[in-house]
Design a protein around this motif. Structure first.
Motif, PDB file in Angstrom:
ATOM      1  N   ARG A 264       0.831  -1.214   0.000  1.00  0.00           N
ATOM      2  CA  ARG A 264       0.000   0.000   0.000  1.00  0.00           C
ATOM      3  C   ARG A 264       0.865   1.264   0.000  1.00  0.00           C
ATOM      4  NH1 ARG A 264      -4.054  -2.498   4.035  1.00  0.00           N
ATOM      5  NH2 ARG A 264      -5.789  -3.114   2.683  1.00  0.00           N
ATOM      6  N   CYS A 269       2.367   1.089  -6.775  1.00  0.00           N
ATOM      7  CA  CYS A 269       1.460  -0.013  -6.423  1.00  0.00           C
ATOM      8  C   CYS A 269       0.121   0.517  -5.924  1.00  0.00           C
ATOM      9  CB  CYS A 269       2.072  -0.891  -5.330  1.00  0.00           C
ATOM     10  SG  CYS A 269       3.566  -1.769  -5.825  1.00  0.00           S
ATOM     11  N   LEU A 270      -0.924  -0.205  -6.252  1.00  0.00           N
ATOM     12  CA  LEU A 270      -2.252   0.085  -5.716  1.00  0.00           C
ATOM     13  C   LEU A 270      -2.886  -1.243  -5.305  1.00  0.00           C
ATOM     14  CD1 LEU A 270      -4.310   2.272  -5.093  1.00  0.00           C
ATOM     15  CD2 LEU A 270      -5.190   2.033  -7.408  1.00  0.00           C
ATOM     16  N   ILE A 272      -5.818  -3.543  -4.205  1.00  0.00           N
ATOM     17  CA  ILE A 272      -7.274  -3.754  -4.212  1.00  0.00           C
ATOM     18  C   ILE A 272      -7.469  -5.194  -3.738  1.00  0.00           C
ATOM     19  CG2 ILE A 272      -9.400  -3.743  -5.570  1.00  0.00           C
ATOM     20  CD1 ILE A 272      -8.094  -1.020  -5.576  1.00  0.00           C
ATOM     21  N   SER A 286      -7.830  -2.261 -15.358  1.00  0.00           N
ATOM     22  CA  SER A 286      -6.495  -1.649 -15.368  1.00  0.00           C
ATOM     23  C   SER A 286      -6.241  -0.851 -16.634  1.00  0.00           C
ATOM     24  CB  SER A 286      -5.418  -2.731 -15.225  1.00  0.00           C
ATOM     25  OG  SER A 286      -5.242  -3.447 -16.445  1.00  0.00           O
ATOM     26  N   GLU A 289      -4.931   2.893 -16.996  1.00  0.00           N
ATOM     27  CA  GLU A 289      -4.459   3.314 -15.678  1.00  0.00           C
ATOM     28  C   GLU A 289      -2.945   3.139 -15.569  1.00  0.00           C
ATOM     29  OE1 GLU A 289      -6.445   4.716 -13.479  1.00  0.00           O
ATOM     30  OE2 GLU A 289      -8.226   4.422 -14.731  1.00  0.00           O
ATOM     31  N   ALA A 291      -1.236   2.568 -12.535  1.00  0.00           N
ATOM     32  CA  ALA A 291      -0.793   1.784 -11.377  1.00  0.00           C
ATOM     33  C   ALA A 291      -0.542   0.323 -11.739  1.00  0.00           C
ATOM     34  CB  ALA A 291      -1.827   1.863 -10.260  1.00  0.00           C
ATOM     35  N   TYR A 293      -1.566  -2.946 -10.080  1.00  0.00           N
ATOM     36  CA  TYR A 293      -2.570  -3.348  -9.097  1.00  0.00           C
ATOM     37  C   TYR A 293      -2.208  -4.701  -8.489  1.00  0.00           C
ATOM     38  CZ  TYR A 293      -5.565   0.332 -10.989  1.00  0.00           C
ATOM     39  OH  TYR A 293      -6.078   1.538 -11.384  1.00  0.00           O
TER      40      TYR A 293
END
Length: 343
Positions: A264, A269-270, A272, A286, A289, A291, A293
């Protein structure tokens, strides 16, 4: 101070994405030039709202150009990158042509930014393979915390990784299925519509494919040569977005909750990761985007110090165009371009 940037391969999927991302991120470019082969000369592409006429690579003078972002394939890169670099322009190449050259840094800015200074040896920087880029973004913070011993990764790679022809083939085959037309196979070795193909790139002597070897070799070069890596690369009927099921063995203890908290806070990085229906990322989410994930973080009960994670990213962005532009931003922010130009 603004910079002059050339996009080599501007008419391809990644080249067009590079133009979009340069404009989106407000890259300090005074001038952007779109280049491709002679057969694409005169084609119109867009930098934001501004149309650009594509110029021929073969006749372009790179004197005074600060950065060349190349996405024109390995054979073009092998021929042209050294020529461009010799004119004082820093080349950031998206092909595999220079990734394994010890005099060329292979860079993911969230992972090994400091290695970028090595570009001065040849004036070339390599962008990693699309599936490796997102993998090492997720692995780096975990490696820093608990030291990775071994990685087992299975990739689920979209057809855009094979270029526009791959996307066209999935579309045409899918349509043919529904209207009962004959299905032709050209880009892929077997039908891709409503199917999966455990084969990307050429086969090697040990039975691995070149794509699987790339993941191993590039992870070792960027992250740690002591890490053991094994990979199975699979093409799936998805237009954009690569997914990876990753099993990791560590030297030190690490819990799923610790990994979740580390990721986090990690750059790029993201997380979920809800243990409920839909509490994870899929490739369609994705697309478009920036990030990387990460979902499905859990401990592997069959290993001492083992974790499983699910990693998804837009392969045209983080796997290619975005990473290249992040490297260019790294050069600008560390004031490395002016030194290169003076030299």
């Amino acid at each position: 101070m603004g910079y002059k940037v050339a996009i080599v391969g501007a008419t391809g999927n990644v080249g067009r994405e590079m133009l979009n991302i340069l404009e989106e991120r407000g890259f300090p470019a005074d001038e952007v030039v779109a280049l491709a082969s002679r057969r694409s000369q005169g084609t119109e592409v867009f930098f934001g709202d501004k149309p650009l006429k594509v110029k021929a690579l073969e006749s372009y003078d790179f004197t005074g150009t600060d950065i060349a972002l190349m996405s024109a394939g390995g054979s073009v890169a092998k021929e042209w990158a050294p020529r461009i670099a010799a004119q004082g322009c820093v080349v950031i190449d998206n092909s595999s042509a220079f990734r394994y050259d010890q005099d060329v840094p292979l860079i993911v800015p969230e992972v090994n930014a400091d290695a970028v200074t090595g570009f001065t040896r040849r004036n070339i920087i390599a962008n990693p393979n699309c599936s490796t880029a997102q993998l090492v973004v997720a692995l780096k913070p975990l490696h820093d915390y608990a030291t990775i011993k071994r990685v087992v990764v299975s990739t689920y790679q979209s057809v855009s990784g094979a270029g526009k022809d791959g996307m066209d083939e999935l579309f045409q085959q899918s349509r043919a299925v529904f209207v009962a037309d004959p299905i032709s196979t050209q880009k892929f070795t077997k039908r891709i519509a409503f199917n999966v193909i455990p084969h990307i790139d050429v086969f090697m002597e040990d039975g691995s494919t070149k794509e699987e070897w790339k993941v191993m070799a590039e992870t070792k070069k960027m992250l740690d040569p002591k890490i053991k890596v094994t990979c199975t690369a699979v093409r799936v009927p998805v237009f954009i977005g690569h997914s990876e099921a990753v099993n990791i063995e560590f030297e030190k203890p690490i819990t799923a909750e610790e990994a979740r908290n580390i990721l986090r806070e990690a750059p790029g990085c993201l997380v979920i990761d809800k243990r409920e229906d839909g509490g994870y990322i899929t490739p369609i989410e994705s697309a478009g985007e920036d990030a990387t994930y990460i979902s499905r973080i859990r401990e592997d009960q069959t290993l001492e110090n083992g974790l499983n994670i699910w990693v998804v990213a837009d392969n045209l962005r983080k796997g290619a165009a975005l990473n290249a532009i992040q490297i260019a931003e790294l050069l600008v922010n560390r004031k490395l371009l002016r030194g290169a130009k003076a030299a």
